[in-house]
Each structure stands twice: as structure tokens, then as C-alpha cells.
Design a protein around this motif. Structure first.
Motif, PDB file in Angstrom:
ATOM      1  N   THR A  62      25.060 -13.954   1.666  1.00 13.23           N
ATOM      2  CA  THR A  62      25.873 -13.616   2.834  1.00 13.23           C
ATOM      3  C   THR A  62      26.472 -12.228   2.641  1.00 13.23           C
ATOM      4  OG1 THR A  62      27.861 -14.592   1.902  1.00 13.23           O
ATOM      5  CG2 THR A  62      26.474 -16.045   3.233  1.00 13.23           C
TER       6      THR A  62
ATOM      7  N   SER B 295      28.688 -14.209  -1.187  1.00 12.56           N
ATOM      8  CA  SER B 295      28.449 -15.603  -1.558  1.00 12.56           C
ATOM      9  C   SER B 295      26.999 -15.983  -1.216  1.00 12.56           C
ATOM     10  CB  SER B 295      29.438 -16.535  -0.856  1.00 12.56           C
ATOM     11  OG  SER B 295      29.335 -16.431   0.541  1.00 12.56           O
TER      12      SER B 295
ATOM     13  N   ARG C 143      24.619 -18.786   0.769  1.00 14.39           N
ATOM     14  CA  ARG C 143      24.569 -19.870   1.748  1.00 14.39           C
ATOM     15  C   ARG C 143      23.361 -20.731   1.423  1.00 14.39           C
ATOM     16  NH1 ARG C 143      21.719 -20.897   6.492  1.00 14.39           N
ATOM     17  NH2 ARG C 143      22.899 -22.011   8.062  1.00 14.39           N
TER      18      ARG C 143
ATOM     19  N   TYR D 105      28.365 -23.236   0.691  1.00  4.17           N
ATOM     20  CA  TYR D 105      28.519 -21.830   0.318  1.00  4.17           C
ATOM     21  C   TYR D 105      28.968 -21.776  -1.128  1.00  4.17           C
ATOM     22  CZ  TYR D 105      28.182 -20.773   5.257  1.00  4.17           C
ATOM     23  OH  TYR D 105      27.734 -20.643   6.539  1.00  4.17           O
TER      24      TYR D 105
END
Length: 148
Positions: free
Chosen positions: A19, A23, A25, A40
Motif C-alpha cells: 500500500t 503496509s 494488503r 493489513y
């Protein structure tokens, strides 16, 4: 990963993608009920502490590093993009060392190595502040490294 629908622990990752905030996903499917859900994941980083010359400790600050490089490169033909790339390279080197605390002297040496390859004037400017030249002779000793 525990399914939010049936509570079972078995699920498979169907799709993963990074992302914008750094992070990951993950799209998952529960092996028991077959429903899909998204999780996440964020990489947990240990903050890097910088040990100053007076033995005080403070959190690492990218802005301070960039500001020092910008001052050294003032009125030199070096783009801000190149300076940011250099900060990225320096950060990679110091973060990959695996240390939780790093002395400013180590950071300064890495910066000087990068500046030496980039621009001699920026290197000497940074070195004059970093090494705190006391007189002209110590300044000349540093300049002689380039004249050889």
C-alpha cells in the motif's frame, strides 16, 4: 490468521500487494467457511537512536541529515533529487547495520564518503563543520587529499 466470520484459524492468502503507507494488503480466504476478508500488515521498526558528541541520545531525524547535506551543497551543481538519493543511500547503510543506536561520528563519516565522490567543495564544507577545523593547517591537510 483468524477468520472474522467463523473464527477458525485456517486461511490462505489469495493476493498480496503493498500500500502507499508502506503496509501490505493481503486478501485472504477462509478454508472452513470459504468467505474472503482483507488484512493489513505493517512492518514493525525499531526506532534508531543517535548518540551525539556530548553523549545525549535523540531519535534519528532524516530532516537533520538532509539539512546538513543541503548546507554543504549550497550553490553547487547538485539537484535536490540527488541529495535525497544520497540520504536514501546513507539511511540504507545505517539502518542495515542492525544497530539500535548509532554515533553521529559514524553518520558523519558515511556522509563524507558520499560527498567525497559527489563534489569536492561540498565535501570540504561538510568536513570543516563536522571535523571542527581549529586552524588553517588542519583545513589544508584535508584539502591536500584532493590535490594528490
Amino acid at each position: 490468521m483468524k477468520c472474522p466470520y467463523c473464527g477458525k484459524e485456517d486461511s490462505r492468502v489469495m493476493d498480496s500487494r503493498p500500500t502507499d503507507d508502506g503496509s501490505i494488503r493481503r486478501r485472504r480466504q477462509c478454508d472452513s467457511c470459504g468467505k474472503r476478508f482483507t488484512t493489513y500488515e505493517k512492518v514493525e521498526t525499531v526506532p534508531l537512536m543517535v548518540i551525539k558528541k556530548d553523549s545525549k541520545r535523540e531519535p534519528y531525524d532524516r530532516k537533520k541529515l538532509l539539512a546538513g547535506i543541503v548546507r554543504a551543497c549550497y550553490k553547487r551543481p547538485i539537484s535536490i533529487d540527488r541529495m535525497n538519493e544520497m540520504v536514501d543511500e546513507i539511511e540504507t547503510e545505517i539502518f542495515n547495520s542492525g544497530e539500535k543506536e548509532i554515533p553521529t561520528t559514524r553518520i558523519g563519516e558515511v556522509v563524507m564518503d558520499k560527498l567525497k565522490d559527489l563534489d569536492a567543495v561540498a565535501y570540504v564544507r561538510f568536513a570543516s563543520v563536522y571535523r571542527e577545523f581549529k586552524d588553517v593547517n588542519t583545513f589544508m591537510d584535508e584539502l591536500k587529499k584532493f590535490l594528490v
